[in-house]
Write a protein that holds these residues in place. Structure first.
Motif, PDB file in Angstrom:
ATOM      1  N   ARG A  93       0.838  -1.213   0.102  1.00  0.00           N
ATOM      2  CA  ARG A  93       0.128   0.033   0.142  1.00  0.00           C
ATOM      3  C   ARG A  93       0.876   1.239   0.207  1.00  0.00           C
ATOM      4  O   ARG A  93       1.724   1.394   1.050  1.00  0.00           O
ATOM      5  CB  ARG A  93      -0.983  -0.061   1.280  1.00  0.00           C
ATOM      6  CG  ARG A  93      -1.875  -1.024   1.218  1.00  0.00           C
ATOM      7  CD  ARG A  93      -2.463  -1.400   2.714  1.00  0.00           C
ATOM      8  NE  ARG A  93      -1.245  -1.507   3.609  1.00  0.00           N
ATOM      9  CZ  ARG A  93      -1.730  -1.770   4.906  1.00  0.00           C
ATOM     10  NH1 ARG A  93      -2.840  -1.589   5.425  1.00  0.00           N
ATOM     11  NH2 ARG A  93      -0.449  -2.177   5.691  1.00  0.00           N
ATOM     12  N   LEU A 105       0.984   5.345  -0.540  1.00  0.00           N
ATOM     13  CA  LEU A 105       0.391   6.606  -0.352  1.00  0.00           C
ATOM     14  C   LEU A 105       0.957   7.819  -0.885  1.00  0.00           C
ATOM     15  O   LEU A 105       2.405   8.047  -0.365  1.00  0.00           O
ATOM     16  CB  LEU A 105      -0.133   6.736   0.891  1.00  0.00           C
ATOM     17  CG  LEU A 105      -1.381   7.862   1.325  1.00  0.00           C
ATOM     18  CD1 LEU A 105      -2.010   7.460   2.660  1.00  0.00           C
ATOM     19  CD2 LEU A 105      -0.553   9.379   1.762  1.00  0.00           C
ATOM     20  N   ARG A 165       1.456   1.607 -10.118  1.00  0.00           N
ATOM     21  CA  ARG A 165       0.401   0.766 -10.499  1.00  0.00           C
ATOM     22  C   ARG A 165       1.005  -0.082 -11.228  1.00  0.00           C
ATOM     23  O   ARG A 165       0.398  -1.208 -11.647  1.00  0.00           O
ATOM     24  CB  ARG A 165      -0.632   1.699 -11.166  1.00  0.00           C
ATOM     25  CG  ARG A 165      -1.596   2.555 -10.041  1.00  0.00           C
ATOM     26  CD  ARG A 165      -2.216   1.444  -9.161  1.00  0.00           C
ATOM     27  NE  ARG A 165      -3.357   0.621  -9.912  1.00  0.00           N
ATOM     28  CZ  ARG A 165      -3.310  -0.755  -9.334  1.00  0.00           C
ATOM     29  NH1 ARG A 165      -2.680  -1.305  -8.355  1.00  0.00           N
ATOM     30  NH2 ARG A 165      -4.111  -1.421  -9.798  1.00  0.00           N
ATOM     31  N   GLU A 202      -0.755  -1.184  -4.669  1.00  0.00           N
ATOM     32  CA  GLU A 202      -2.075  -0.313  -4.416  1.00  0.00           C
ATOM     33  C   GLU A 202      -1.721   1.103  -4.074  1.00  0.00           C
ATOM     34  O   GLU A 202      -0.915   1.439  -3.081  1.00  0.00           O
ATOM     35  CB  GLU A 202      -2.709  -1.069  -3.097  1.00  0.00           C
ATOM     36  CG  GLU A 202      -2.956  -2.572  -3.409  1.00  0.00           C
ATOM     37  CD  GLU A 202      -3.960  -2.981  -2.097  1.00  0.00           C
ATOM     38  OE1 GLU A 202      -4.121  -2.185  -1.229  1.00  0.00           O
ATOM     39  OE2 GLU A 202      -3.895  -4.419  -2.167  1.00  0.00           O
ATOM     40  N   ARG A 205      -2.956   5.219  -3.493  1.00  0.00           N
ATOM     41  CA  ARG A 205      -3.885   6.255  -2.703  1.00  0.00           C
ATOM     42  C   ARG A 205      -3.338   7.573  -2.926  1.00  0.00           C
ATOM     43  O   ARG A 205      -2.110   7.689  -2.441  1.00  0.00           O
ATOM     44  CB  ARG A 205      -4.254   5.830  -1.485  1.00  0.00           C
ATOM     45  CG  ARG A 205      -5.440   6.732  -0.987  1.00  0.00           C
ATOM     46  CD  ARG A 205      -5.709   6.447   0.502  1.00  0.00           C
ATOM     47  NE  ARG A 205      -6.185   5.236   0.595  1.00  0.00           N
ATOM     48  CZ  ARG A 205      -7.324   4.650   0.594  1.00  0.00           C
ATOM     49  NH1 ARG A 205      -8.332   5.522   0.175  1.00  0.00           N
ATOM     50  NH2 ARG A 205      -7.816   3.498   0.783  1.00  0.00           N
ATOM     51  N   THR A 238      -6.760   5.338  -5.801  1.00  0.00           N
ATOM     52  CA  THR A 238      -7.789   5.729  -5.172  1.00  0.00           C
ATOM     53  C   THR A 238      -7.395   7.319  -4.974  1.00  0.00           C
ATOM     54  O   THR A 238      -6.039   7.559  -4.305  1.00  0.00           O
ATOM     55  CB  THR A 238      -7.933   5.048  -3.826  1.00  0.00           C
ATOM     56  OG1 THR A 238      -8.368   3.686  -4.229  1.00  0.00           O
ATOM     57  CG2 THR A 238      -8.981   5.762  -2.977  1.00  0.00           C
ATOM     58  N   ARG A 274       0.646   4.509   8.991  1.00  0.00           N
ATOM     59  CA  ARG A 274      -0.651   5.050   8.567  1.00  0.00           C
ATOM     60  C   ARG A 274      -0.326   6.376   8.574  1.00  0.00           C
ATOM     61  O   ARG A 274       0.645   7.027   8.829  1.00  0.00           O
ATOM     62  CB  ARG A 274      -1.676   4.706   9.740  1.00  0.00           C
ATOM     63  CG  ARG A 274      -1.394   5.416  11.215  1.00  0.00           C
ATOM     64  CD  ARG A 274      -2.326   4.820  12.049  1.00  0.00           C
ATOM     65  NE  ARG A 274      -1.853   3.565  12.476  1.00  0.00           N
ATOM     66  CZ  ARG A 274      -0.920   3.386  13.261  1.00  0.00           C
ATOM     67  NH1 ARG A 274      -0.305   4.528  14.199  1.00  0.00           N
ATOM     68  NH2 ARG A 274      -0.387   2.149  13.541  1.00  0.00           N
ATOM     69  N   GLU A 295      -4.072   3.552   5.977  1.00  0.00           N
ATOM     70  CA  GLU A 295      -2.871   2.702   6.270  1.00  0.00           C
ATOM     71  C   GLU A 295      -2.036   2.668   4.971  1.00  0.00           C
ATOM     72  O   GLU A 295      -2.368   2.916   3.929  1.00  0.00           O
ATOM     73  CB  GLU A 295      -3.342   1.239   6.462  1.00  0.00           C
ATOM     74  CG  GLU A 295      -4.235   0.840   7.545  1.00  0.00           C
ATOM     75  CD  GLU A 295      -3.780   1.255   9.210  1.00  0.00           C
ATOM     76  OE1 GLU A 295      -2.538   0.819   9.288  1.00  0.00           O
ATOM     77  OE2 GLU A 295      -4.420   1.747   9.652  1.00  0.00           O
ATOM     78  N   ALA A 296      -0.655   2.439   5.377  1.00  0.00           N
ATOM     79  CA  ALA A 296       0.392   2.592   4.358  1.00  0.00           C
ATOM     80  C   ALA A 296       1.572   1.955   4.614  1.00  0.00           C
ATOM     81  O   ALA A 296       2.091   2.021   5.681  1.00  0.00           O
ATOM     82  CB  ALA A 296       0.684   4.126   4.134  1.00  0.00           C
ATOM     83  N   ASP A 297       2.198   1.245   3.613  1.00  0.00           N
ATOM     84  CA  ASP A 297       3.505   0.621   3.908  1.00  0.00           C
ATOM     85  C   ASP A 297       4.598   1.455   3.199  1.00  0.00           C
ATOM     86  O   ASP A 297       5.807   1.393   3.456  1.00  0.00           O
ATOM     87  CB  ASP A 297       3.448  -0.704   2.901  1.00  0.00           C
ATOM     88  CG  ASP A 297       2.447  -1.714   3.501  1.00  0.00           C
ATOM     89  OD1 ASP A 297       2.327  -1.802   4.633  1.00  0.00           O
ATOM     90  OD2 ASP A 297       1.648  -2.072   2.321  1.00  0.00           O
TER      91      ASP A 297
END
Length: 407
Positions: free
Chosen positions: A147, A149, A165, A170, A172, A203, A221, A231-233
């Motif tokens: 994830r 962000l 992508r 994923e 955001r 997103t 996060r 939440e974010a990695d």
């Protein structure tokens, strides 16, 4: 060392171009190009695109082969930082105390990322994207399915989203304004890119101002002002850049939003020129002094600065233009849309991947955003350079061949 010694501080697009142009314009003295990074000058635009996506190598980023500088008798010093300019003695002082004399000096110091001043900004996993090292650090943590962000829905943020992508991440995007690209485009263009990114699985959160990054040693996060938590990695911050003008300011040169230069790229010191993202320069199309973050602008300023140093001054009246690559979309922008009061669309941004947004002010063409429309882009550059008055209905009419707009 020869009496004539041109020193160029900053080894990116402007600096590399200026060094070569000096030789081409007949500079016979020594040329020293100084860069803080440990590599030869490289292209920055692909960093958030092909390089991050893994489709271009670091070697393929080089503006020119490293050996070319030697062939042009240009001394390239990498991994070196200038801490001071002594204008009275005409010397530059490195951070280790060593110094070099100059007869002419060029400042191509560029810009740096704008830092985000919030709690947790120092956590591991929070990145910026400006240099080769920045992207290499991001790549080390990227895995499919993780994830990511992105803070900021400008060009860098959206280009990075598209690249991630492609890697199966994923994504955001958090944008604090009402729409992405709000500072630089009209609503139809913003809406188009929002649609495209969402179709690609990104997103997009609007009206979302980041309050803090949280985690135990590493970001886990992101908390927003309105209470939303994501939440974010991995976090990548892209909220703009600021010009590297401190060295100029501390030496007494005039600065504002950038190092102030005239139409010949001349600073307030006759022995010093400046070019690239670090300058505030007069622009005939904006009808005022502006600072542009643009590779084409940096290259044109570098050519102008080289002419000035070689006592062949010629004003820089080049048309500003820009580009952005996202997925299979190529956006090419001609002109500056500041102050527009009308947007004319050519094509359907809601149901296609190819259109033009023409920007006008009191009927005069200011700029054009051309998405997958290379013919219109070339026509737009010519229309803007000529200052041609053209009917808005003609700009919108797809039955009219682009080249016919010139007549």
């Amino acid at each position: 060392m020869p009496t004539d010694h041109a020193i160029i501080i900053g080894a990116s697009h402007a600096g590399a171009q200026l060094a070569v142009n000096l030789r081409q314009q007949g500079w016979s003295g020594a040329i020293t190009l100084i860069g803080e990074e440990d590599c030869a000058p490289y292209q920055r635009p692909p960093l958030s695109k092909e390089y991050l996506a893994g489709t271009r190598s670091a070697e393929q980023l080089l503006i020119r082969p490293a050996e070319l500088y030697g062939r042009h008798d240009i001394t390239l010093l990498t991994g070196r930082r200038i801490d001071k300019i002594d204008r009275n003695a005409k010397r530059v002082i490195f951070n280790d105390g060593e110094s070099l004399p100059y007869s002419k000096l060029a400042l191509c110091t560029g810009a740096r990322v704008r830092q985000i001043p919030i709690p947790g900004a120092e956590l591991k996993g929070v990145h910026y994207l400006r240099t080769l090292a920045d992207v290499q650090a991001i790549q080390q943590g990227v895995q499919a399915g993780m994830r990511a962000l992105i803070v900021g829905g400008g060009y860098i943020g959206l280009e990075t989203a598209a690249s991630l992508r492609k890697l199966g991440v994923e994504v955001r995007v958090l944008e604090m304004m009402e729409r992405v690209l709000q500072r630089v485009t009209a609503a139809p263009v913003s809406d188009f890119y929002t649609r495209i990114h969402r179709e690609q699985g990104v997103t997009i959160e609007l009206n979302c101002q980041v309050k803090a990054f949280e985690g135990s040693g590493r970001v886990e996060r992101v908390r927003c002002q309105d209470g939303r938590v994501f939440e974010a990695d991995l976090v990548i911050v892209g909220i703009g850049v600021v010009p590297n003008q401190e060295l100029a300011a501390e030496s007494g040169l005039e600065v504002a939003n950038g190092i102030i230069v005239d139409q010949f790229c001349q600073t307030s010191d006759p022995a010093i020129v400046a070019a690239g993202d670090c300058t505030q320069h007069p622009n005939a199309f904006a009808e005022q002094a502006i600072r542009l973050e643009s590779v084409p602008s940096a290259m044109e300023q570098a050519k102008c600065a080289a002419l000035t140093l070689c006592d062949k001054p010629a004003p820089n009246h080049s048309l500003p233009w820009f580009w952005s690559d996202q997925y299979d979309l190529k956006l090419q922008i001609a002109g500056l849309n500041q102050g527009y009061d009308q947007v004319v669309l050519r094509g359907d941004p809601d149901n296609s991947s190819s259109f033009v947004a023409w920007y006008l002010k009191q009927g005069k063409l200011l700029a054009a955003d051309c998405i997958n429309r290379p013919k219109e882009f070339m026509v737009a550059k010519q229309l803007l350079t000529r200052g041609t008055t053209i009917d808005a209905a003609q700009l919108a009419d797809e039955q009219i061949e682009p080249k016919s707009l010139l007549t």
